[in-house]
Design a protein around this motif. Structure first.
Motif, PDB file in Angstrom:
ATOM      1  N   ARG A  50      15.642  37.048  -5.959  1.00  0.00           N
ATOM      2  CA  ARG A  50      14.460  37.786  -6.020  1.00  0.00           C
ATOM      3  C   ARG A  50      14.200  38.415  -7.292  1.00  0.00           C
ATOM      4  O   ARG A  50      15.283  38.567  -8.136  1.00  0.00           O
ATOM      5  CB  ARG A  50      14.370  38.709  -4.804  1.00  0.00           C
ATOM      6  CG  ARG A  50      15.446  39.965  -4.979  1.00  0.00           C
ATOM      7  CD  ARG A  50      15.151  41.149  -3.991  1.00  0.00           C
ATOM      8  NE  ARG A  50      16.217  42.290  -4.072  1.00  0.00           N
ATOM      9  CZ  ARG A  50      15.912  43.189  -5.029  1.00  0.00           C
ATOM     10  NH1 ARG A  50      14.848  43.121  -5.716  1.00  0.00           N
ATOM     11  NH2 ARG A  50      16.848  44.315  -5.230  1.00  0.00           N
ATOM     12  N   ALA A  51      13.099  38.894  -7.873  1.00  0.00           N
ATOM     13  CA  ALA A  51      12.683  39.559  -8.865  1.00  0.00           C
ATOM     14  C   ALA A  51      13.149  40.965  -8.814  1.00  0.00           C
ATOM     15  O   ALA A  51      13.077  41.411  -7.674  1.00  0.00           O
ATOM     16  CB  ALA A  51      11.273  39.172  -9.424  1.00  0.00           C
ATOM     17  N   PRO A  52      13.297  41.597  -9.803  1.00  0.00           N
ATOM     18  CA  PRO A  52      13.835  42.868  -9.591  1.00  0.00           C
ATOM     19  C   PRO A  52      12.492  43.722  -9.305  1.00  0.00           C
ATOM     20  O   PRO A  52      11.183  43.368  -9.397  1.00  0.00           O
ATOM     21  CB  PRO A  52      14.027  43.293 -11.298  1.00  0.00           C
ATOM     22  CG  PRO A  52      14.574  42.153 -11.682  1.00  0.00           C
ATOM     23  CD  PRO A  52      13.668  41.228 -11.225  1.00  0.00           C
ATOM     24  N   ASP A  53      12.634  44.878  -8.432  1.00  0.00           N
ATOM     25  CA  ASP A  53      11.618  45.700  -7.822  1.00  0.00           C
ATOM     26  C   ASP A  53      11.244  46.849  -8.870  1.00  0.00           C
ATOM     27  O   ASP A  53      11.865  48.062  -8.472  1.00  0.00           O
ATOM     28  CB  ASP A  53      11.974  45.911  -6.393  1.00  0.00           C
ATOM     29  CG  ASP A  53      10.700  46.640  -5.853  1.00  0.00           C
ATOM     30  OD1 ASP A  53       9.635  46.696  -6.565  1.00  0.00           O
ATOM     31  OD2 ASP A  53      11.010  47.471  -4.876  1.00  0.00           O
ATOM     32  N   TYR A  54      10.627  46.743 -10.130  1.00  0.00           N
ATOM     33  CA  TYR A  54      10.581  47.873 -10.809  1.00  0.00           C
ATOM     34  C   TYR A  54       9.186  48.633 -10.326  1.00  0.00           C
ATOM     35  O   TYR A  54       8.299  48.004 -10.118  1.00  0.00           O
ATOM     36  CB  TYR A  54      10.158  47.155 -12.222  1.00  0.00           C
ATOM     37  CG  TYR A  54      11.196  46.393 -12.774  1.00  0.00           C
ATOM     38  CD1 TYR A  54      12.495  46.732 -13.153  1.00  0.00           C
ATOM     39  CD2 TYR A  54      11.009  45.000 -13.349  1.00  0.00           C
ATOM     40  CE1 TYR A  54      13.386  46.167 -13.774  1.00  0.00           C
ATOM     41  CE2 TYR A  54      11.679  44.225 -14.018  1.00  0.00           C
ATOM     42  CZ  TYR A  54      13.171  44.865 -14.064  1.00  0.00           C
ATOM     43  OH  TYR A  54      14.320  44.132 -14.603  1.00  0.00           O
ATOM     44  N   PRO A  55       9.242  49.867 -10.383  1.00  0.00           N
ATOM     45  CA  PRO A  55       8.163  50.749  -9.959  1.00  0.00           C
ATOM     46  C   PRO A  55       6.816  50.492 -10.963  1.00  0.00           C
ATOM     47  O   PRO A  55       7.436  50.203 -12.184  1.00  0.00           O
ATOM     48  CB  PRO A  55       8.638  52.049 -10.167  1.00  0.00           C
ATOM     49  CG  PRO A  55      10.326  51.842 -10.083  1.00  0.00           C
ATOM     50  CD  PRO A  55      10.660  50.712 -10.719  1.00  0.00           C
ATOM     51  N   MET A 142       2.054  36.551 -16.111  1.00  0.00           N
ATOM     52  CA  MET A 142       2.960  36.091 -15.069  1.00  0.00           C
ATOM     53  C   MET A 142       3.393  37.190 -14.276  1.00  0.00           C
ATOM     54  O   MET A 142       3.665  38.497 -14.573  1.00  0.00           O
ATOM     55  CB  MET A 142       4.098  35.349 -15.733  1.00  0.00           C
ATOM     56  CG  MET A 142       5.165  36.347 -16.677  1.00  0.00           C
ATOM     57  SD  MET A 142       6.438  35.088 -17.220  1.00  0.00           S
ATOM     58  CE  MET A 142       5.823  34.851 -18.561  1.00  0.00           C
ATOM     59  N   SER A 143       3.895  36.808 -13.152  1.00  0.00           N
ATOM     60  CA  SER A 143       4.519  37.534 -11.961  1.00  0.00           C
ATOM     61  C   SER A 143       6.177  37.876 -12.456  1.00  0.00           C
ATOM     62  O   SER A 143       6.662  37.237 -13.134  1.00  0.00           O
ATOM     63  CB  SER A 143       4.325  36.953 -10.559  1.00  0.00           C
ATOM     64  OG  SER A 143       5.292  35.725 -10.428  1.00  0.00           O
ATOM     65  N   GLN A 144       6.523  38.721 -11.350  1.00  0.00           N
ATOM     66  CA  GLN A 144       7.975  39.238 -11.887  1.00  0.00           C
ATOM     67  C   GLN A 144       8.868  37.800 -11.569  1.00  0.00           C
ATOM     68  O   GLN A 144       9.733  37.358 -12.247  1.00  0.00           O
ATOM     69  CB  GLN A 144       8.610  40.098 -10.734  1.00  0.00           C
ATOM     70  CG  GLN A 144       8.034  41.508 -11.236  1.00  0.00           C
ATOM     71  CD  GLN A 144       8.580  42.035 -12.576  1.00  0.00           C
ATOM     72  OE1 GLN A 144       9.429  41.201 -13.225  1.00  0.00           O
ATOM     73  NE2 GLN A 144       8.373  43.290 -13.043  1.00  0.00           N
ATOM     74  N   ASP A 145       8.426  37.006 -10.435  1.00  0.00           N
ATOM     75  CA  ASP A 145       9.241  35.613 -10.088  1.00  0.00           C
ATOM     76  C   ASP A 145       8.886  34.753 -11.271  1.00  0.00           C
ATOM     77  O   ASP A 145      10.039  34.257 -11.525  1.00  0.00           O
ATOM     78  CB  ASP A 145       8.764  35.267  -8.730  1.00  0.00           C
ATOM     79  CG  ASP A 145       9.267  36.181  -7.642  1.00  0.00           C
ATOM     80  OD1 ASP A 145      10.274  36.414  -7.725  1.00  0.00           O
ATOM     81  OD2 ASP A 145       8.514  36.069  -6.503  1.00  0.00           O
ATOM     82  N   GLU A 146       7.761  34.622 -11.932  1.00  0.00           N
ATOM     83  CA  GLU A 146       7.571  33.654 -13.241  1.00  0.00           C
ATOM     84  C   GLU A 146       8.392  34.068 -14.324  1.00  0.00           C
ATOM     85  O   GLU A 146       9.070  33.287 -14.998  1.00  0.00           O
ATOM     86  CB  GLU A 146       6.247  33.648 -13.363  1.00  0.00           C
ATOM     87  CG  GLU A 146       5.458  32.835 -12.204  1.00  0.00           C
ATOM     88  CD  GLU A 146       3.917  33.121 -12.515  1.00  0.00           C
ATOM     89  OE1 GLU A 146       3.155  32.075 -12.129  1.00  0.00           O
ATOM     90  OE2 GLU A 146       3.335  33.925 -13.062  1.00  0.00           O
TER      91      GLU A 146
END
Length: 152
Positions: A50-55, A142-146
């Protein structure tokens, strides 16, 4: 004045000895065996991540204060246990990221994301894998996942 210097030195040493990665420590510390092999990022297949969950506020702040893309990424090293769990997760980038509260939040989020990844199990552990995680501003490109895929 002497007490202030001693207190500051003690605080600095405590930060280095911490087991919290956002203070320069190691997340999920595990002793590695001498049979562990060096990491070749293409050799271990990552089966879950999973990508980091940055605020959002943190991403906007970091995006605004940096001009170059390299300053918008965090560098981590970690080992992979034989069962596929990332262990010994440590931040190895610039020290300024652990000296500022907003950056520590980003380091913590990145390390926690790595801790949730899983690799295909193998006979032996792997050590010293490295990844640079890029910050991605919400709604821009791009998204965090990309971004995570691009940084592999």
């Amino acid at each position: 004045m002497r007490k202030l210097i001693i207190a500051a030195s003690s605080l600095s040493l405590m930060a280095c000895a911490s087991d919290r990665v956002d203070y320069g420590g190691t997340l999920h510390p595990v002793p590695m065996t001498n049979t562990a092999k060096a990491c070749d990022s293409s050799a271990r297949e990552r089966v879950a991540y999973r990508a980091p969950d940055y605020p959002d506020a943190l991403l906007s702040f970091l995006w605004l204060v940096h001009d170059d893309l390299d300053s918008r990424s965090l560098l981590f090293q970690y080992d992979i246990a034989a069962d596929g769990r990332p262990v010994n997760i440590r931040y190895v980038g610039e020290e300024r990221y652990i000296n500022h509260d907003s950056y520590r939040t980003a380091v913590r989020a990145g390390a926690e994301a790595i801790a949730d990844w899983r690799y295909r199990p193998e006979q032996t552990a792997t050590h010293d894998c490295t990844i640079s995680m890029m910050f991605v501003r919400p709604g821009r490109g791009m998204s965090q996942d990309e971004a995570l895929d691009a940084s592999r």
